[in-house]
Design a protein around this motif. Structure first.
Motif, PDB file in Angstrom:
ATOM      1  N   ASP A  93       1.211  51.404  19.561  1.00  0.00           N
ATOM      2  CA  ASP A  93       1.872  51.187  18.265  1.00  0.00           C
ATOM      3  C   ASP A  93       1.175  50.095  17.450  1.00  0.00           C
ATOM      4  O   ASP A  93       0.990  50.245  16.245  1.00  0.00           O
ATOM      5  N   SER A 125       9.684  47.819  13.589  1.00  0.00           N
ATOM      6  CA  SER A 125       8.397  48.253  13.041  1.00  0.00           C
ATOM      7  C   SER A 125       7.366  47.134  13.141  1.00  0.00           C
ATOM      8  O   SER A 125       7.690  45.964  12.915  1.00  0.00           O
ATOM      9  N   TRP A 126       6.139  47.497  13.448  1.00  0.00           N
ATOM     10  CA  TRP A 126       5.042  46.541  13.478  1.00  0.00           C
ATOM     11  C   TRP A 126       4.495  46.388  12.068  1.00  0.00           C
ATOM     12  O   TRP A 126       4.082  47.360  11.450  1.00  0.00           O
ATOM     13  N   ALA A 173      -0.781  50.594  13.864  1.00  0.00           N
ATOM     14  CA  ALA A 173      -0.404  49.841  12.666  1.00  0.00           C
ATOM     15  C   ALA A 173      -1.608  49.083  12.091  1.00  0.00           C
ATOM     16  O   ALA A 173      -1.829  49.087  10.876  1.00  0.00           O
ATOM     17  N   MET A 227       3.557  48.104   4.713  1.00  0.00           N
ATOM     18  CA  MET A 227       2.954  47.737   5.994  1.00  0.00           C
ATOM     19  C   MET A 227       2.946  46.229   6.227  1.00  0.00           C
ATOM     20  O   MET A 227       2.518  45.772   7.275  1.00  0.00           O
TER      21      MET A 227
END
Length: 184
Positions: A67, A174-175, A71, A97
């Protein structure tokens, strides 16, 4: 007396069976073998039971590493792919992001980036060549990313080579990119 007579002769105290083993010795060997078998089965069961949690931990760590790499690579590609015609959507594509802390820093830099891209009619096409996890824990990670891009301007075309350390944080599952810096 013949040899056959000697073979068929037994004394009153001789209770040996086949192979010269007494019944008591045969039972003793059978009991030891049964005990060894039970111990072996118990050991195998314990090993399998203890490996399952370790296997789950290893799978979770591998998933986490995948993951963070995904990312960091996605960010690197997105940052290095832009054009003068789509520069307005560029910031919108990168902002999701970014961590809240880094978003503020990136917004400030975007003003200069947009001005440079428009002035030089710049476009860039980038790709990730390699990446590796430097460190990862439950809520932060460092990923090393190697990328190249072809940058075209009204002045020239040049190849650019990037070696970045991308810092990530995990927020709400979330990364997100929290920083990135060149690595020499």
């Amino acid at each position: 007396m013949t040899d056959n007579d000697n073979d068929n002769r037994t004394t009153s105290g001789d209770t040996e069976g086949r192979g010269g083993l007494t019944p008591r010795l045969r039972w003793g060997i059978a009991a030891v073998l049964a005990l060894v078998s039970v111990v072996a089965v118990v050991a195998i069961v314990l090993e399998v039971v203890s490996l399952r949690p370790r296997h789950r931990d290893i799978e979770a760590e591998q998933q986490s590493r995948a993951d963070v790499v995904r990312a960091a690579e996605r960010f690197t590609v997105q940052v290095n792919n832009y054009g003068v015609d789509g520069i307005d959507g560029y910031e919108k594509s990168i902002t999701p992001m970014l961590s809240p802390k880094f978003k503020g820093e990136f917004d400030k830099a975007m003003q200069d980036i947009v001005a440079s891209v428009k002035q030089a009619k710049m476009s860039s096409k980038g790709q990730v060549l390699a990446s590796a996890v430097a460190s990862v824990d439950p809520d932060s990670a460092q990923v090393l990313v190697v990328a190249d891009s072809q940058v075209k301007t009204v002045f020239d075309t040049r190849a650019r080579h990037f070696r970045w350390e991308v810092s990530l944080v995990k927020l709400n599952g979330s990364w997100l990119v929290d920083d990135f810096s060149p690595v020499a």
